[in-house]
Design an enzyme around this catalytic site. Structure first.
Site, PDB file in Angstrom:
ATOM      1  N   ASP A   1       0.739  -1.515   0.108  1.00 23.13           N
ATOM      2  CA  ASP A   1      -0.262  -0.227  -0.348  1.00 23.13           C
ATOM      3  C   ASP A   1       0.657   1.512  -0.124  1.00 23.13           C
ATOM      4  O   ASP A   1       0.371   2.667  -0.911  1.00 23.13           O
ATOM      5  CB  ASP A   1      -0.943   0.095   1.412  1.00 23.13           C
ATOM      6  N   GLY A   2       2.070   1.180   0.423  1.00 26.01           N
ATOM      7  CA  GLY A   2       3.220   2.376   0.260  1.00 26.01           C
ATOM      8  C   GLY A   2       3.421   2.701  -0.522  1.00 26.01           C
ATOM      9  O   GLY A   2       3.747   3.659  -0.874  1.00 26.01           O
TER      10      GLY A   2
ATOM     11  N   ASN B   1      -4.549   8.773   2.123  1.00 24.94           N
ATOM     12  CA  ASN B   1      -4.867   8.145   2.922  1.00 24.94           C
ATOM     13  C   ASN B   1      -5.300   8.879   4.416  1.00 24.94           C
ATOM     14  O   ASN B   1      -6.407   8.946   4.963  1.00 24.94           O
ATOM     15  CB  ASN B   1      -3.340   6.947   3.996  1.00 24.94           C
ATOM     16  N   GLU B   2      -4.552  10.202   5.055  1.00 25.79           N
ATOM     17  CA  GLU B   2      -4.149  11.039   5.785  1.00 25.79           C
ATOM     18  C   GLU B   2      -3.529  11.999   5.932  1.00 25.79           C
ATOM     19  O   GLU B   2      -1.721  11.615   5.526  1.00 25.79           O
ATOM     20  CB  GLU B   2      -4.310  10.081   7.294  1.00 25.79           C
TER      21      GLU B   2
ATOM     22  N   ARG C   1      -4.674  18.969  23.923  1.00 23.99           N
ATOM     23  CA  ARG C   1      -3.412  19.014  24.270  1.00 23.99           C
ATOM     24  C   ARG C   1      -2.587  17.551  24.004  1.00 23.99           C
ATOM     25  O   ARG C   1      -3.227  16.911  24.666  1.00 23.99           O
ATOM     26  CB  ARG C   1      -3.167  19.500  25.851  1.00 23.99           C
TER      27      ARG C   1
ATOM     28  N   ASP D   1      -0.065  14.192  21.792  1.00 27.75           N
ATOM     29  CA  ASP D   1       0.124  14.136  20.714  1.00 27.75           C
ATOM     30  C   ASP D   1       0.668  14.245  19.304  1.00 27.75           C
ATOM     31  O   ASP D   1       0.980  14.868  18.532  1.00 27.75           O
ATOM     32  CB  ASP D   1       0.857  12.663  20.696  1.00 27.75           C
TER      33      ASP D   1
ATOM     34  N   ALA E   1      -3.134  10.172  21.843  1.00 20.99           N
ATOM     35  CA  ALA E   1      -2.977  10.792  22.543  1.00 20.99           C
ATOM     36  C   ALA E   1      -2.944  12.160  22.943  1.00 20.99           C
ATOM     37  O   ALA E   1      -2.115  12.783  23.441  1.00 20.99           O
ATOM     38  CB  ALA E   1      -1.508  10.008  22.851  1.00 20.99           C
TER      39      ALA E   1
END
Ligand code: NAP
Ligand code: MN
Length: 270
Positions: A45-46, A124-125, A150, A152, A187
């Site tokens: 996919d990469g 993808n994103e 706030r 990651d 996160a």
């Protein structure tokens, strides 16, 4: 009809590329890198993400397809031992001028800096993270403040990218026939000062999300496999790209939910 092949660079993918060139010749397809009608990606996919970014200015006339030389892919959904069948189906549909394709939505981001606005696309994103500290950012939806984040970072994915990074973040898998983008937290810190929704959310088309990172932060921005560090970002708007989709050639049916089952659960049906 013109085609090009993008490969991962490993021996198996290169061998398959040579085999494909040999097989497709008899159907009269022309190998051309500059402006192909079909782009075959051989690898993972990469590899298809690389192919997409190489041709993202020509999405209106290119159909992508992929052979996986590792595990089953979402974009690369042909097996190496199906290369003959793929060449035959591609050759025949090219000659009959009947190239069927499915269209998947993309994320568009508009980056505002003191210099102006830059526009980018992701298959993808797109993600936003702090470089040397946690990311602090305000998140607005349709021009209203939703939360002060706030943590990651923030991940905004397409439906076809929902099975990638988004899935690791607890996001939902979204069928690519839905014109939507998904916002997932990476996160987040929740306390009395910083409070976030905590669940992934889906935005329909015509809605938009603006992220305003706190001033003077070093930001790591990713678009699929591409990463860039920036310190000039005022805000980033994300939305379902209007009038721009990616086309995948469909030479046989292989429904999205079958790919989900085979990639994540494991029953081999094709
Ligand atoms: P990579 O680190 O080699 O890829 C991560 C994995 O994601 C690979 O197994 C890749 O498949 C798979 N993948 C890519 N697109 C997918 C999709 N749409 N659905 C399901 N799996 C998918 O990096 P890469 O190959 O350059 O791919 C970049 C992508 O990695 C990013 O777009 C992001 O989605 C993903 N990523 C995931 C995490 C995470 O899950 N924690 C973190 C960072 C990035 P192949 O092996 O077939 O290439
Ligand atoms: Mn990869």
């Amino acid at each position: 009809m013109k085609y090009n092949v993008i490969h991962r660079g490993d021996d198996i993918s290169i061998q398959l590329m040579h085999r494909f060139h040999e097989l497709i010749r008899q159907y009269g397809l022309i190998h051309e890198e500059a402006s192909p009608d079909i782009v075959l990606s051989i690898g993972g996919d990469g590899t298809l993400l690389h192919a997409f970014h190489q041709y993202k200015d020509q999405l209106d006339h290119i159909a992508f397809t992929g052979i996986h030389t590792g595990r089953l892919g979402f974009y690369a959904d042909w097996k190496p031992d199906e290369v003959e069948l793929l060449a035959q189906l591609m050759g025949e549909s090219a000659n009959q001028n009947d190239l069927r394709a499915v269209k998947y939505p993309l994320v568009e981001i508009q980056i505002t800096t003191p210099q102006g606005i830059e526009t980018e696309l992701a298959l993808n994103e797109f993600t936003l993270k702090g470089v040397d500290a946690t990311l602090v950012a305000q998140l607005h939806i349709n021009d209203e403040l939703l939360e002060t984040f706030r943590g990651d970072g923030i991940c905004i994915s397409t439906p076809s990218g929902s099975t990638a990074y988004n899935k690791s973040l607890g996001g939902a898998i979204v069928h690519p026939s839905l014109d939507a983008i998904q916002i997932a937290e990476i996160a987040s810190i929740n306390n009395r000062v910083f409070r976030t929704l905590g669940s992934p959310i889906l935005l329909p088309k015509h809605h938009h999300c603006d992220i305003y990172p706190r001033a003077n932060q070093n930001i790591l921005l990713s678009l699929d496999h591409l990463y860039m560090q920036r310190n000039d970002i005022i805000s980033i708007r994300s939305l379902v790209a209007a009038g721009k989709k990616v086309k995948f050639a469909r030479f046989r049916p292989f429904p999205f939910w079958s790919r989900v089952r085979e990639a994540f659960i494991g029953y081999d049906m094709v």
